[in-house]
Scaffold this motif. Structure first.
Motif, PDB file in Angstrom:
ATOM      1  N   UNK A  21      -5.561  -6.894   3.932  1.00 18.74           N
ATOM      2  CA  UNK A  21      -5.725  -8.156   3.225  1.00 18.74           C
ATOM      3  C   UNK A  21      -5.395  -8.021   1.741  1.00 18.74           C
ATOM      4  N   UNK A  22      -5.912  -6.971   1.130  1.00 25.99           N
ATOM      5  CA  UNK A  22      -5.680  -6.772  -0.301  1.00 25.99           C
ATOM      6  C   UNK A  22      -4.201  -6.547  -0.595  1.00 25.99           C
ATOM      7  N   UNK A  23      -3.562  -5.712   0.215  1.00 28.36           N
ATOM      8  CA  UNK A  23      -2.146  -5.417   0.002  1.00 28.36           C
ATOM      9  C   UNK A  23      -1.276  -6.657   0.200  1.00 28.36           C
ATOM     10  N   UNK A  24      -1.609  -7.455   1.218  1.00 35.24           N
ATOM     11  CA  UNK A  24      -0.845  -8.680   1.465  1.00 35.24           C
ATOM     12  C   UNK A  24      -0.976  -9.643   0.285  1.00 35.24           C
ATOM     13  N   UNK A  25      -2.165  -9.691  -0.309  1.00 37.81           N
ATOM     14  CA  UNK A  25      -2.388 -10.568  -1.460  1.00 37.81           C
ATOM     15  C   UNK A  25      -1.581 -10.093  -2.671  1.00 37.81           C
TER      16      UNK A  25
END
Length: 201
Positions: A21-25
């Motif tokens: 999730x963090x990387x996609x953001x």
């Protein structure tokens, strides 16, 4: 000190490499070219704090509070479900006029979302406090252990800044609403998949 530092870098990089999730953001903000420096700095510094805590032995707190991981999982899943729904709705509506004009949310909103992705994600605690902390035990307390931790921190800085600024290489592809729809569809499904994993785990 080189061997512990290299081991720390390899450990940290391998753990953070998976698209979450963090990387996609960070990738999405990098494609927008909005608030990239403060966002990458926030994510990397957050990792540094958690890695330092893991190397220092903070994982014992989780053992002392056995209900904590489940509570974090439920909170993280709720956030991922909501954010995933927002991205899927955006893909469905397909109105990307603001995005295509290069505009983004405010810095405060961006960092607030980053904080949620980072600190409400139980996997980050497993990776940093648990796994990095566990691997660090093979090194003697003192210089070797902190060289290992420094290598893991360097991996986080390298990854986040590489992802945030490297996303610009994809910018020529992201010039249509259709491309952004596919990105948001993928991000939304990743968020829901991660949420399901937390709830079923």
């Amino acid at each position: 000190m080189l061997a512990p530092a290299v081991t720390g870098f390899a450990t940290g990089f391998s753990l953070i490499l998976a698209i979450g999730a963090q990387n996609a953001f960070v990738l999405r903000q990098g494609l927008l070219g909005a608030h990239v420096l403060p966002l990458c700095l926030f994510c990397a510094l957050s990792d540094a704090v958690l890695i330092a805590a893991g190397v220092a032995g903070f994982a014992a707190v989780v053992e002392a509070l056995p209900a904590l991981p489940r509570l974090m999982a439920l909170g993280g899943a709720a956030f991922l479900l909501v954010y995933g729904a927002l991205r899927l709705r955006a893909a469905w509506v397909g109105d990307y006029r603001m995005v295509l004009s290069g505009r983004s949310g405010s810095l405060a909103a961006t960092l607030a979302a980053a904080a949620a992705f980072t600190w409400a994600n139980p996997h980050v605690y497993l990776d940093t406090l648990g796994l990095v902390g566990a691997v660090s035990t093979q090194f003697e307390a003192g210089a070797e252990k902190w060289a290992f931790g420094s290598g893991a921190v360097l991996a986080s800085f390298t990854f986040f800044f590489g992802l945030g600024y490297g996303a610009r290489l994809l910018a020529p592809v992201m010039t249509s609403a259709r491309a952004w729809q596919w990105l948001d569809l993928g991000v939304g499904l990743v968020m829901w998949g991660l949420a399901a994993g937390l709830l079923l785990g």
